[in-house]
Design a protein around this motif. Structure first.
Motif, short mmCIF file in Angstrom:
data_model
loop_
_atom_site.label_atom_id
_atom_site.label_comp_id
_atom_site.label_asym_id
_atom_site.label_seq_id
_atom_site.Cartn_x
_atom_site.Cartn_y
_atom_site.Cartn_z
N ALA A 96 28.30 51.00 28.42
CA ALA A 96 29.10 52.23 28.37
C ALA A 96 29.66 52.58 29.74
N LEU A 97 28.86 52.46 30.79
CA LEU A 97 29.35 52.74 32.13
C LEU A 97 30.43 51.75 32.56
N PHE A 98 30.25 50.49 32.22
CA PHE A 98 31.24 49.46 32.53
C PHE A 98 32.58 49.80 31.88
N VAL A 99 32.55 50.09 30.58
CA VAL A 99 33.78 50.40 29.83
C VAL A 99 34.39 51.71 30.32
N LEU A 100 33.56 52.72 30.56
CA LEU A 100 34.06 54.02 31.02
C LEU A 100 34.77 53.89 32.36
N TRP A 101 34.22 53.11 33.28
CA TRP A 101 34.86 52.90 34.58
C TRP A 101 36.25 52.30 34.41
N LEU A 102 36.33 51.29 33.55
CA LEU A 102 37.62 50.65 33.34
C LEU A 102 38.62 51.60 32.66
N LEU A 103 38.14 52.40 31.71
CA LEU A 103 39.03 53.35 31.04
C LEU A 103 39.52 54.43 32.00
N LEU A 104 38.64 54.92 32.84
CA LEU A 104 39.04 55.97 33.78
C LEU A 104 40.04 55.48 34.81
N ASN A 105 39.93 54.22 35.18
CA ASN A 105 40.85 53.66 36.18
C ASN A 105 42.10 53.04 35.56
N LEU A 106 42.10 52.85 34.26
CA LEU A 106 43.24 52.26 33.55
C LEU A 106 43.68 50.94 34.18
N SER A 107 42.66 50.15 34.58
CA SER A 107 42.98 48.88 35.22
C SER A 107 41.83 47.90 35.00
N VAL A 108 42.19 46.63 34.80
CA VAL A 108 41.18 45.58 34.70
C VAL A 108 41.38 44.57 35.83
N SER A 109 41.74 45.10 36.98
CA SER A 109 41.90 44.24 38.16
C SER A 109 40.54 43.70 38.58
N PRO A 110 40.52 42.62 39.32
CA PRO A 110 39.23 42.04 39.75
C PRO A 110 38.35 43.04 40.50
N GLY A 111 38.95 43.88 41.33
CA GLY A 111 38.17 44.88 42.07
C GLY A 111 37.52 45.90 41.13
N ASN A 112 38.29 46.35 40.14
CA ASN A 112 37.73 47.31 39.18
C ASN A 112 36.67 46.67 38.30
N LEU A 113 36.86 45.41 37.93
CA LEU A 113 35.84 44.72 37.15
C LEU A 113 34.54 44.59 37.95
N LEU A 114 34.67 44.31 39.24
CA LEU A 114 33.50 44.19 40.10
C LEU A 114 32.79 45.54 40.26
N LEU A 115 33.57 46.60 40.50
CA LEU A 115 32.98 47.94 40.62
C LEU A 115 32.34 48.40 39.31
N ALA A 116 32.99 48.12 38.18
CA ALA A 116 32.44 48.49 36.88
C ALA A 116 31.12 47.77 36.62
N ALA A 117 31.07 46.48 36.98
CA ALA A 117 29.83 45.72 36.80
C ALA A 117 28.73 46.27 37.70
N ALA A 118 29.07 46.58 38.94
CA ALA A 118 28.07 47.14 39.87
C ALA A 118 27.55 48.48 39.35
N LEU A 119 28.45 49.31 38.89
CA LEU A 119 28.04 50.61 38.34
C LEU A 119 27.18 50.42 37.10
N GLY A 120 27.58 49.55 36.21
CA GLY A 120 26.85 49.31 34.97
C GLY A 120 25.46 48.73 35.20
N ILE A 121 25.29 47.97 36.27
CA ILE A 121 23.99 47.37 36.57
C ILE A 121 23.13 48.30 37.43
N LEU A 122 23.71 48.85 38.49
CA LEU A 122 22.92 49.62 39.46
C LEU A 122 22.53 51.02 38.97
#
Length: 162
Positions: free
Chosen positions: A13-39
């Motif tokens: 949910a955190l991974f998807v929410l991060w991507l939805l809030l940023n409206l981007s699936v760029s490599p940087g946002n994917l990395l930040l979403a993964a970090a948020l979803g894990i940490l």
């Protein structure tokens, strides 16, 4: 696996929410979403005292339906009481409700139910969790209200969590 992902649904949910809030699936946002979803779940895991065990899913569905009906009915009752306040002022009161429910998750659910049902406010819970002080906007019969509250909300929550 659960050591690295203590709450897998929260991680997703955190991974998807991060991507939805940023409206981007760029490599940087994917990395930040993964970090948020894990940490985030890893860092917050110690804050969660115990896991909830839902025992009767059908009772959950019935309780949700009952709460939905009560929300609609209470909205109408409170609106009518406010409109008729000049002729018949509401009889607000604090009600002490003895509780048999002791599970922390059940009490949390009960507090949310009293929050969404108009005309009731969770005011205080005794330290030993034996009595709930509830403020009722327009109380007609205290004993009938207590019996309704215990039968409609507390008993199903006891079936679900205890």
């Amino acid at each position: 696996m659960s050591r690295f992902f203590p709450a897998p649904l929260l991680s997703v949910a955190l991974f998807v929410l991060w991507l939805l809030l940023n409206l981007s699936v760029s490599p940087g946002n994917l990395l930040l979403a993964a970090a948020l979803g894990i940490l985030a779940p890893l860092l917050m895991a110690p804050l969660r005292p115990q896991h909830a065990h839902v025992r009767r899913p059908l009772t959950v569905a019935k309780l949700l339906g009952r709460v939905g009906i009560d929300v609609i009915q209470s909205n109408l009752q409170v609106a009518l009481s406010v409109l008729r306040a000049g002729q018949h002022p509401p009889r607000s009161a604090f009600v002490h409700i003895p509780l048999d429910l002791r599970d922390a998750h059940g009490l949390a659910a009960l507090s949310m139910i009293t929050t969404v049902v108009p005309g009731t406010v969770w005011s205080e819970l005794a330290l030993d969790r034996s009595v709930l002080l509830l403020h009722v906007f327009d109380l007609k019969d205290e004993n009938a209200f207590i019996e309704h509250f215990k039968h409609t909300y507390e008993r199903p929550l006891m079936e679900i969590f205890q």
